[in-house]
Design a protein around this motif. Structure first.
Motif, short mmCIF file in Angstrom:
data_model
loop_
_atom_site.label_atom_id
_atom_site.label_comp_id
_atom_site.label_asym_id
_atom_site.label_seq_id
_atom_site.Cartn_x
_atom_site.Cartn_y
_atom_site.Cartn_z
N GLY A 78 29.93 -29.97 -22.45
CA GLY A 78 30.57 -30.85 -21.65
C GLY A 78 29.85 -31.85 -21.29
O GLY A 78 28.75 -31.70 -20.94
N VAL A 79 30.17 -33.19 -21.30
CA VAL A 79 29.35 -34.21 -20.75
C VAL A 79 29.20 -34.48 -19.22
O VAL A 79 29.89 -33.49 -18.54
CB VAL A 79 29.95 -35.73 -21.10
N PRO A 80 28.11 -34.81 -18.78
CA PRO A 80 28.10 -34.92 -17.32
C PRO A 80 29.27 -35.90 -16.69
O PRO A 80 29.22 -37.01 -16.83
CB PRO A 80 26.49 -35.84 -17.24
N ALA A 81 30.01 -34.99 -16.03
CA ALA A 81 31.23 -35.69 -15.44
C ALA A 81 31.78 -34.84 -14.47
O ALA A 81 31.44 -33.81 -14.32
CB ALA A 81 32.31 -36.00 -16.67
N VAL A 82 32.46 -35.50 -13.41
CA VAL A 82 32.92 -34.72 -12.32
C VAL A 82 33.80 -33.38 -12.77
O VAL A 82 33.54 -32.37 -12.22
CB VAL A 82 33.71 -35.58 -11.39
N HIS A 83 34.67 -33.53 -13.91
CA HIS A 83 35.41 -32.53 -14.10
C HIS A 83 34.55 -31.32 -14.70
O HIS A 83 35.15 -30.33 -14.72
CB HIS A 83 36.56 -32.88 -15.14
N ASN A 84 33.57 -31.88 -15.16
CA ASN A 84 32.82 -30.67 -15.82
C ASN A 84 31.79 -29.98 -14.77
O ASN A 84 30.98 -29.03 -15.16
CB ASN A 84 31.91 -31.11 -16.76
N ALA A 85 31.60 -30.69 -13.51
CA ALA A 85 30.74 -30.28 -12.59
C ALA A 85 31.23 -28.92 -11.87
O ALA A 85 32.14 -28.71 -11.71
CB ALA A 85 30.41 -31.41 -11.43
N HIS A 86 30.30 -28.01 -11.48
CA HIS A 86 30.52 -27.01 -10.89
C HIS A 86 30.34 -27.21 -9.20
O HIS A 86 29.91 -28.29 -8.64
CB HIS A 86 29.35 -25.72 -10.85
N PRO A 87 31.20 -26.47 -8.57
CA PRO A 87 31.86 -25.07 -8.82
C PRO A 87 33.13 -25.36 -9.56
O PRO A 87 33.66 -26.49 -9.42
CB PRO A 87 31.99 -24.48 -7.63
N HIS A 88 33.43 -24.27 -10.40
CA HIS A 88 34.81 -24.27 -11.07
C HIS A 88 35.59 -23.30 -10.23
O HIS A 88 35.26 -22.44 -9.85
CB HIS A 88 34.54 -23.99 -12.28
N PHE A 89 37.02 -23.99 -10.26
CA PHE A 89 38.17 -22.98 -9.74
C PHE A 89 38.98 -22.28 -10.82
O PHE A 89 39.34 -23.20 -12.06
CB PHE A 89 38.97 -23.76 -8.91
N SER A 90 39.42 -21.23 -10.41
CA SER A 90 40.41 -20.54 -11.58
C SER A 90 41.68 -21.28 -11.13
O SER A 90 42.06 -21.80 -10.34
CB SER A 90 40.52 -19.06 -11.17
N LYS A 91 42.28 -21.37 -12.26
CA LYS A 91 43.93 -21.77 -12.43
C LYS A 91 44.77 -20.80 -13.12
O LYS A 91 44.76 -21.24 -14.48
CB LYS A 91 43.85 -23.54 -12.89
N GLY A 92 45.26 -19.75 -12.50
CA GLY A 92 46.19 -18.96 -13.61
C GLY A 92 47.67 -19.43 -13.55
O GLY A 92 47.93 -20.36 -12.88
N PRO A 93 48.16 -18.78 -14.21
CA PRO A 93 49.81 -18.97 -14.53
C PRO A 93 50.40 -19.16 -13.19
O PRO A 93 50.21 -18.36 -12.26
CB PRO A 93 50.32 -17.67 -15.02
N GLY A 94 51.21 -20.26 -13.18
CA GLY A 94 52.06 -20.35 -11.86
C GLY A 94 51.31 -21.20 -10.83
O GLY A 94 51.96 -21.56 -9.90
N VAL A 95 50.06 -21.25 -10.95
CA VAL A 95 49.23 -22.20 -10.07
C VAL A 95 49.28 -23.60 -10.15
O VAL A 95 49.51 -24.19 -11.24
CB VAL A 95 47.63 -21.94 -10.08
N ASP A 96 49.86 -24.34 -8.93
CA ASP A 96 49.84 -25.86 -9.07
C ASP A 96 48.55 -26.57 -9.77
O ASP A 96 47.36 -26.11 -9.33
CB ASP A 96 50.00 -26.12 -7.44
N PRO A 97 48.90 -27.19 -10.73
CA PRO A 97 47.74 -27.77 -11.33
C PRO A 97 47.02 -28.91 -10.75
O PRO A 97 45.86 -28.86 -10.80
CB PRO A 97 48.63 -29.11 -12.30
N GLN A 98 47.40 -29.10 -9.57
CA GLN A 98 46.48 -30.00 -8.49
C GLN A 98 45.74 -28.84 -7.45
O GLN A 98 45.03 -29.55 -6.81
CB GLN A 98 47.39 -30.97 -7.91
N GLY A 99 46.14 -27.63 -7.70
CA GLY A 99 45.59 -26.96 -6.52
C GLY A 99 44.29 -26.35 -6.82
O GLY A 99 43.90 -26.42 -7.79
N PRO A 100 43.72 -25.63 -5.73
CA PRO A 100 42.59 -24.96 -6.25
C PRO A 100 42.09 -23.43 -6.57
O PRO A 100 41.00 -23.01 -6.93
CB PRO A 100 41.81 -25.02 -4.77
N GLY A 101 43.51 -22.93 -6.79
CA GLY A 101 43.50 -21.48 -7.16
C GLY A 101 42.61 -20.36 -6.28
O GLY A 101 42.70 -20.81 -5.18
N ARG A 102 42.38 -19.41 -6.74
CA ARG A 102 41.76 -18.40 -5.77
C ARG A 102 40.41 -18.00 -6.03
O ARG A 102 39.58 -17.47 -5.17
CB ARG A 102 42.90 -17.54 -5.67
N ILE A 103 39.71 -18.43 -7.25
CA ILE A 103 38.33 -18.09 -7.63
C ILE A 103 37.52 -19.25 -7.62
O ILE A 103 38.01 -20.32 -8.21
CB ILE A 103 38.20 -17.18 -8.90
#
Length: 618
Positions: A78-103
């Motif tokens: 992935g290119v150098p971009a904010v959406h590819n930058a770490h840290p990454h959050f998990s987004k499991g089934p049912g999680v708000d697409p705009q939310g942070p998840g739990r991992i």
């Protein structure tokens, strides 16, 4: 390369995370970010700018916590971009697409089976926001999570193929961070009521000096005042293990620029001291300079195999000339990333020599392990970091004392590597009966004078600055050398292309007629390394070939070579001829030429585009 910092504490650790990232900036990166456990949720900030901008963003968003992780990313997937930058959050089934998840997770390395894992997790309803392989790990940990983060991480690691160092925490378990390593370095920093994890002990300088160098396959569970380390046994079950806690005084003062414009310039001028420090404990030539048992190993070997990458590879090519001419021992030099993937003929009596500045270079470590798997157990490293994975993996070692090197383009690490390799040559020559007492004394005298000789070369800087103004207007350059100085020409070309972005190539001068001469015009500067050695007259003929085609020559010549300046021939005279160590002296003006050309072109000298300082992925 990518950097990791993580912490668990009862104080706000965000300033520690940010400062740790600043200490890792020298490794090179395209983006950076920090994530914390705040108000029972995950919160993060990410940037494709420098860590200083991330620091401002963190302050503006009032991010603070006692639990968090941070990262500098050098782009692979992935290119150098904010959406590819770490840290990454998990987004499991049912999680708000705009939310942070739990991992929340950060990762150094490359996961080779990320495509199949991504397909599996997508089928389970996980949402992907990036092109990275790292996001796959965060989702996988989330999918396996059942109330115990350590157990989820351990299970996830069983599914991964490739290299990784990770740090991860969970929304549902405050004051807990899990770290793990396989093929990428990770250290544990131990405090009284707080604990840390990082990819480099330097990131924790000033925070703790109690460091554990995690071993291959280790998983560490950090909590406040508590640490557990586990590793898989032969049956794949995780068992508690004990690791040595070392007191490590990481470099801190090395980050001060002082009167210099850039770290690279500072490090070029630190070479006399770095060489003197590297020679500090050398009172005589002995195999034991390289560790206990070296004499027995040196007596047993009948050949040398050098494994290295980049600048260190050119140090190896230089050493081949010394080893074969002085120690009379057959020597081959291999690019580490190529060696492990080709069929070779192993010889158990080979001395396998690795060369690495950081001691964590992934390709060189993998090549070493490959050589050992073929039955070659006589191993030695020339390395700048005594606590590195490479030093721990090799039977013997010579630790150069260049100090921390911040600029991406290696300078003092290279010249001190050459010093270490010259000492290795002398030790092997002595063991094999090719070095008498008189010769040893002469070589030791030359080595001890080397810092003074390098200082005299540095005094040529004003003349080299004048040349750099001319070079800054060019887009291509040729470098020529013969014999021992051909690898130095290669290193000079590499330095110029690394930091000025001028396309530069190096050739043995005798190869001009076999192709490169077609490129020579008045627009193509030709840099020539011209020591007063046995090949000088041949080199003079090569110089005339360039002049006859209208090429413009820039010659670094020893004082007694009788090469004179004239139209189209520019000469800078070296202070003295230095025999077998001439290669080290001729390296220095090529470093200065690259540095000042880059300054004239206005490039980012210390952090050239697309490059990283410590290459910890394949």
């Amino acid at each position: 390369m990518c950097g990791i910092v993580g912490a668990v504490s009862n104080r706000n650790i965000v300033p520690i995370l940010i400062e740790g990232l600043k200490r890792l900036e020298y490794r090179g990166y395209d983006s950076c970010g920090v994530a914390v456990h705040q108000d029972a949720e995950l919160k993060r900030a990410r940037s494709t700018s420098r860590v200083a901008e991330l620091d401002a963003q963190v302050a503006e968003d009032h991010i603070h916590s006692g639990t968090g992780i941070a990262h500098t990313r050098w782009a692979t997937h992935g290119v150098p971009a904010v959406h590819n930058a770490h840290p990454h959050f998990s987004k499991g089934p049912g999680v708000d697409p705009q939310g942070p998840g739990r991992i929340a997770l950060v990762h150094n390395g490359i996961i080779e089976n990320h495509d199949e894992l991504r397909a599996e997790l997508k089928a389970r309803g996980y949402q992907f926001d990036s092109q990275t392989d790292t996001e796959v790990i965060a989702h996988l940990v989330d999918q396996l999570y059942n109330g115990d983060l350590l157990e989820a991480v351990q299970q996830a690691l069983l599914r991964l193929r490739g290299a990784y160092a990770i740090a991860v925490f969970c929304r549902d378990e405050p004051h807990r961070v899990i770290g793990a390593r396989h093929g990428s370095p990770l250290v544990l920093g131990v405090g009284e009521t707080e604990n840390f994890v990082a990819s480099d002990a330097m990131a924790l300088a000033g925070v703790t000096d109690q460091i554990v160098y995690l071993e291959e396959g280790d998983v560490v569970d950090l909590q406040m005042g508590k640490v557990w380390i586990s590793n898989r046994d032969a049956q794949g079950r995780y068992q508690a293990v004990q690791r040595e806690v070392r007191t490590v005084h990481a470099h801190t003062g090395a980050a001060e620029l002082g009167p210099y414009r850039h770290y690279m310039q500072k490090e070029i001028f630190e070479q006399p001291v770095a060489i003197a420090n590297t020679l500090d404990s050398v009172e005589g030539i002995s195999p034991e300079l390289f560790g206990d048992g070296a004499y027995r190993i040196f007596k047993d070997v009948d050949s040398v195999l050098i494994l290295a990458c980049g600048t260190s590879y050119y140090a190896g090519l230089t050493a081949k000339y010394w080893l074969e001419s002085m120690a009379k021992i057959p020597t081959s030099v291999e690019v580490a990333s190529e060696y492990r993937y080709r069929d070779s003929v192993p010889n158990p009596r080979t001395l396998v020599v690795t060369i690495t500045q950081s001691g964590e270079t992934a390709d060189t470590l993998a090549a070493l392990k490959h050589a050992r798997s073929l039955g070659m157990e006589h191993t030695l490293t020339v390395c700048n970091v005594s606590t590195s994975a490479m030093v721990r993996e090799c039977r013997l070692a010579y630790i150069t004392r260049a100090g921390a090197e911040i600029g991406v383009a290696s300078t003092k690490a290279f010249t001190t590597q050459l010093v270490g390799l010259f000492l290795l040559t002398l030790a092997l020559a002595q063991t094999r009966g090719h070095l008498n007492d008189e010769q040893e004394a002469e070589h030791l005298k030359a080595l001890r004078h080397l810092p003074v000789a390098v200082q005299a070369v540095l005094a040529l800087e004003p003349q080299i600055i004048a040349w750099s103004e001319e070079f800054a207007r060019k887009e291509n350059a040729l470098f020529l050398g013969r014999g021992l100085h051909y690898p130095i020409a290669l290193e000079g070309a590499l330095k110029l292309k690394e930091i000025s972005y001028i396309h530069a190539e190096a050739y043995p001068a005798g190869e001009l007629k076999h192709g490169p001469l077609a490129l020579v015009t008045s627009a193509m500067p030709v840099v020539t390394v011209a020591p007063n050695d046995a090949l000088l007259e041949k080199l003079k003929s090569n110089i005339q070939e360039v002049r006859a085609r209208g090429g413009e020559l820039f010659v670094f010549a020893d004082s007694d070579t009788k090469i004179e300046s004239e139209a189209g021939v520019h000469v800078i005279r070296m202070p003295e001829h230095y025999g077998a160590l001439s290669a080290i002296l001729h390296t220095v003006p090529l470093q200065l030429l690259a540095y000042h050309t880059a300054c004239a072109r206005g490039t980012d000298v210390d952090k050239p585009r697309n490059l990283a300082k410590s290459v910890t992925v394949e």
